[in-house]
Every structure is written in structure tokens, then in C-alpha cells.
Design a protein around this motif. Sequence first.
Motif, short mmCIF file in Angstrom:
data_model
loop_
_atom_site.label_atom_id
_atom_site.label_comp_id
_atom_site.label_asym_id
_atom_site.label_seq_id
_atom_site.Cartn_x
_atom_site.Cartn_y
_atom_site.Cartn_z
N ALA A 164 0.29 -1.20 -0.30
CA ALA A 164 -0.16 -0.15 0.37
C ALA A 164 0.99 1.46 0.00
N TRP A 165 2.36 1.15 1.02
CA TRP A 165 2.56 2.02 0.82
C TRP A 165 3.45 2.74 -0.20
N VAL A 166 3.29 1.71 -0.90
CA VAL A 166 4.36 1.92 -2.36
C VAL A 166 3.44 2.27 -3.27
N LEU A 181 6.47 -3.94 -9.08
CA LEU A 181 6.96 -2.98 -7.71
C LEU A 181 5.96 -3.07 -6.45
N ALA A 182 5.19 -2.76 -6.48
CA ALA A 182 3.92 -3.05 -5.12
C ALA A 182 4.39 -4.35 -4.71
N VAL A 326 -1.62 -8.19 -1.12
CA VAL A 326 -1.06 -7.20 -2.07
C VAL A 326 -2.29 -7.58 -2.64
N ASN A 327 -3.33 -8.75 -3.13
CA ASN A 327 -4.36 -8.88 -3.62
C ASN A 327 -5.08 -8.24 -3.10
N GLN A 328 -5.81 -8.04 -2.02
CA GLN A 328 -6.48 -7.28 -1.04
C GLN A 328 -6.35 -5.94 -1.14
N VAL A 337 -6.25 1.34 2.60
CA VAL A 337 -6.51 0.80 3.71
C VAL A 337 -6.51 1.12 5.14
N SER A 338 -6.61 0.05 6.35
CA SER A 338 -6.87 -0.10 7.40
C SER A 338 -5.81 -1.47 8.17
N THR A 339 -6.10 -1.59 8.80
CA THR A 339 -5.66 -2.22 9.54
C THR A 339 -6.37 -3.70 9.71
#
Length: 420
Positions: A164-166, A181-182, A326-328, A337-339
Motif C-alpha cells: 500500500a505504501w508503494v 514494484l508494489a 497485496v491481492n487485498q 487500507v486500514s488494519t
Amino acid sequence: MSDADKPRPDEKPVDAGDTVTEERPQDAETTDDSRSRSLLREIASGNALAGVLAVVLAVLVGSVMIAATDETVRETAGYVTARPSDFFNAVWEAVSGAYNAMFRGAIFNNLVDDPARQWRPLTETLKYAGPLILGGLGVGIAFRAAMFNIGGRGQMIIGGGAAAWVGFRFEGLPTIIHLPLAIVVGMVFGALWGGIAGLLKARTGAHEVIVTIMLNYVGYYLVFWALTKDWLLATPGSVNPKSPPMQESAILPRVLGDQFNLHLGFVLALVAVGVVWWVINRSTLGYRIRAVGENPHAARASGINVGWIYTVVMLIAGALLGLAGVNQVLGTVTSGVSTDIDAGIGFDAITVALLGRSRPLGILAAGLLFGAFKAGGFTMQAQENISVDLVLVVQSLIVLFLAAPPLVRAIFRLPAQEAK
């Protein structure tokens, strides 16, 4: 010579030069470890028939619960002796209506005329099955080495958080660079998080169950902390922190057009099934993994570095669960996204791996089944007013019956499984 000094008939005479050694009891820790490995092999490596029958039993018990919670069934039960046909008709209507609704929500909706809307449920099943298959592979490959990977949630959260950060930080990159890359970053971080448990087991003997459970909490709160920092993921001071939406160049593309939600994540899951199958069944590494899973002491005696195998297996498992995260993140929750990145998939993956008997093709089938449960459960709730939690009950019952192979064999009078 007195009678006490005479040798007993079953006693072997001892020569003067012999050294008498006292027989020592077997080390308790080694015995417990062997028993746990034997139990894991029985649960994860039984025949496919036992898995199918476990599903059948769970569905039957679920049918009883559906009937018991139906208002019409309860009403007709009050005069069942006077008009039993009303009671049995009500039971049939309740159970068949529930499973028909699940079928329409998971496979094919015959109540509409538009072909796209008719087959949309199947695409939803495949979408939900993607991360379940990837997670099941991550848990299953650890099972093949007789390791309990209970850390799927933490590995998904860390891998998904890194992806998510990427996905939202890197602006202006073309899709051909940004998306791979992500994906790679998510897999690497998931692998590193899983590798911690493997390395600790290899170096210190720390039990992977305890380590992976604790790493679940560490991963969860680490991402929660990161979501509150604007220099990491973004919403400082928020009660329910959430990341910014993903860049368009990092979102998994839909494979059947915009009218369906099925995205590239399911294709990646299929590729992962093929790769894991080849590794386990056709590579030297797979042979070593299977040897360690069968008997680590014999594997060590034959020259296999058991500690290295433990580490590598958990690296691979973490990478697969990171890919599930990553799929999610890049396919389902692209708005941010959250926790709750894992959406319970980290634990559902254990059930998928058990039902699939830790075999890649079995895990594929089990992932599709549980994807159908998840997709069809919402339709069952909306159309038949049956709680979607009942689907979770059925899944839990499947785990219960899978974890008790002798019970399934006793109910269906199957022959006992031969010891290997």
C-alpha cells in the motif's frame, strides 16, 4: 546358593566383563514433538475422501441449524404429530431456499436475463478465492515441513501495508513499473516477516506457533502505528486511521472488463499454485521440505540442513501470504487500507490448507469452495434472511471434522488409515 541368588529363567546372565547400562526414559520433549508432527501429518496428509466427507458433514449440520432457526419450521413443529407433512415441507423449503440462494450468489443467478449479471456471481467467487488460495498455499507449504504457520494475519498485514505504501507514495510511475514494484515489495516484506519465525526456530528452537501468533499482534500494531504517522501512511490523529487511495498505476487490472470485479489477483493465485506444485513435487528443495516434514532427525542424518529448510519454508510461506495481502490492497480495497487488511483471510487460510491436504491442487479446490461460501453467504442473508455468520459456523465445522479424521471414518465406516 540361596534361592534369592539363583538367576531367574527369563534373566540373561551377565558376564564379568560386560558393562551394565541403565535404560533411560525417552526425552519427553522429543516424544511430544514427534506426536505433534504425527498428528499434523494425519490431519494435513489424509486422503481426499475424508476431506469431502468433512464438508458433507458440515453442510448437514448447517442444514439442521438453518431449519432450527427458521420461523415457519418452529411454528409447524408445534403440531408436527398432527400434520407432519407441514413440518417436513417447511424444513425442505428453509434448507433448499438457503442453499439455492447461496448457489445464485456464488455460481449462477438464474433469476435475471442479462448474461453478464447471470455469471457475475461466479466472478465474485473467483475474486474472493484468490487471496484464500494464496494464503492456503502459504500455510500448506509450512505444513509440508511439519510447521504450524499461524502467522498468516501478520504476514498479510505487513506485506499488504508495504504494498500500500508503494501503491500511493510513488506518483508518476508507469503501470508496467509501479504495479510489479508494489507486488514484489509486498512479497518481500511478507517473506521477511515469516522468515523471522523460521530463523528463530532454526537458531533457538523457538516453537513457530508461539512466535507466529505473537508476530500477528506485532504486525497489527506496527501497521496501526504507521497509519497514524503522516510520513508513513497518512491520517495522523484519526480514530480509524486509513491510508490514501492507491494510484491508478498500482491497481490490479480487471481481467474481464469493468462490469466484473475479478482482477489480476486471481491469475496470480493460479500462477502461484503452479509454482508451488513444481517446487514441492519436482525440485530438490521440495524433496528436502518433504523429507524434513516426514522426519527431521532422519533428514538431518542424511545431510539435509534442517534449520535452513525451516527458514526457507517460512520465507516462502510469508511471501505467499504477503502476496495475498497485496491481492487485498491493490485489488479489493483500492480506496485505502486500514488494519483490517487481512479480512480474516489469515485464519481462513488454515482451513483452506487443511481441507486441501496441503497439496497445491487441493488448496485450489478448497479456496474456490470457501470463495463460494463467502460470495454466496451475502446473497443467502439478503434473500432468505439467514445470518451470514452461519457460513462461518459451517467453515468452523469443516475444521472440526478435518481435525478429527477418526471421527469422520467412524461415522462413515471407512477403513482405518494405514500408518506410513
